[in-house]
Design an enzyme around this catalytic site. Structure first.
Site, mmCIF file in Angstrom:
data_model
loop_
_atom_site.group_PDB
_atom_site.id
_atom_site.type_symbol
_atom_site.label_atom_id
_atom_site.label_comp_id
_atom_site.label_asym_id
_atom_site.label_seq_id
_atom_site.Cartn_x
_atom_site.Cartn_y
_atom_site.Cartn_z
ATOM 1 N N GLY A 296 1.243 -1.394 0.111
ATOM 2 C CA GLY A 296 0.269 0.157 -0.520
ATOM 3 C C GLY A 296 0.670 0.945 0.223
ATOM 4 O O GLY A 296 1.988 1.005 1.043
ATOM 5 N N ASP B 240 7.988 4.683 -3.483
ATOM 6 C CA ASP B 240 7.491 5.404 -1.682
ATOM 7 C C ASP B 240 8.685 6.180 -1.584
ATOM 8 O O ASP B 240 8.653 6.551 -0.654
ATOM 9 C CB ASP B 240 6.849 4.330 -1.098
ATOM 10 N N ASN C 178 17.495 10.228 -4.262
ATOM 11 C CA ASN C 178 17.831 9.145 -4.904
ATOM 12 C C ASN C 178 18.804 8.099 -4.585
ATOM 13 O O ASN C 178 18.730 6.549 -4.729
ATOM 14 C CB ASN C 178 19.106 10.013 -6.136
#
Length: 301
Positions: A39, A249, A273
């Site tokens: 999720g 995410d 990153n």
């Protein structure tokens, strides 16, 4: 440290690792299988908590056995689950995921209890906006609830961050003027603006009211527009990409961690990153996210 309030989906991911995607009507044997916390909302909350950012989650789980798995996973990562309630009608959201040999994924989502995160739920939980500094959401709960939560966030003086995934048409343009930081990937940017030109797309979103747009470009890295120029920050190289599920995410959590620490977009993108580079080297979504202590911060220099 500033607290982040995350509104979003809570799923359990059923992940099959395959050499390639099956054709219609074809049965393939998978190389591996796992059941993971998922999720987008829960993933981002866990990624933030693992970076030692105080995080409270707003959402719903079902009345099934999967809800115990979801709540314990969030709590073990350090997420405050006070804002999560149980549905009496629907099961916990789930996702069926195929990951191919290149680490790319294909996903089918069943919303379940996430669909019950309605406007009444947001109103009942307005008190949680009081002591937070940032509000983060995505498109895996009802749009009306997202709009109301963004309004509450602005009412309480929170900075707002949106991950427009899974991408959808947004008829109500009032949403965009409530978003301080929008973090689409390349596909979502194109779908939202109907243009292939990255700079033009960013300008379209800013004309709708979004304050800043940070574009996630996968293996290319990420970037944003500054004074008419698109500034690209390359991805951190890794030896092998194992699974990209949840990498976006993880990137968002890294970006928010950077913004809280520095208030500087270029620095925050570099941190994002670096954080995401750890995620793609392990299987699963939330389980692949690095703890703050595991990250080699010297790579930023």
């Amino acid at each position: 440290m500033e607290k982040i309030l995350v509104l979003g989906s809570i799923n359990i991911d059923f992940v099959s690792f395959v050499s390639r995607y099956p054709r219609p009507g074809e049965t393939l044997v998978s190389n591996d299988f796992g059941i993971f916390q998922g999720g987008k909302g829960a993933n981002q909350a866990i990624a933030l908590a693992k970076l030692d950012v105080p995080t409270l989650m707003l959402g719903k789980v079902g009345k099934d056995i999967l809800s115990d798995f979801a709540l314990s996973s969030l709590q073990e990562s350090g997420v405050d689950t006070t804002g999560i309630s149980n549905s009496q009608k629907n099961s916990t959201g789930s996702a069926s995921i195929w990951v191919n040999a290149q680490g790319q994924n294909s996903i089918v989502i069943y919303p379940g209890a996430n669909g019950e995160v309605d406007e009444d739920f947001i109103i009942q939980h307005e008190k949680f906006f009081d002591d937070a500094s940032w509000f983060l959401t995505q498109f895996e709960v009802p749009l009306k609830s997202i709009l109301l939560a963004l309004k509450f966030a602005k009412k309480h003086g929170l900075k707002t961050v949106m991950d427009p995934a899974p991408v959808r048409e947004v008829g109500n343009n009032h949403i965009w003027e409530l978003v301080d930081y929008l973090l689409p990937n390349e596909i979502e940017l194109r779908e939202l603006t109907h243009t292939e030109n990255t700079l033009k797309a960013i300008h379209i979103l800013k004309s709708r009211g979004v304050k800043e747009v940070i574009v996630k470009l996968g293996k290319q890295g990420a970037g944003y527009e500054d004074k008419g120029t698109f500034n690209l920050f390359p991805a951190v190289p890794v030896e092998q990409v194992v699974d990209t599920t949840g990498a976006g995410d993880c990137f968002i959590a890294g970006f928010l961690h950077g913004m809280i620490q520095q208030r500087d977009i270029p620095r925050a993108i570099k941190i994002a990153n670096l954080t995401a580079s750890y995620s793609i080297q392990k299987k699963g979504a939330a389980i692949s996210f690095p703890n703050k202590s595991e990250i080699d911060w010297k790579k930023l220099e």
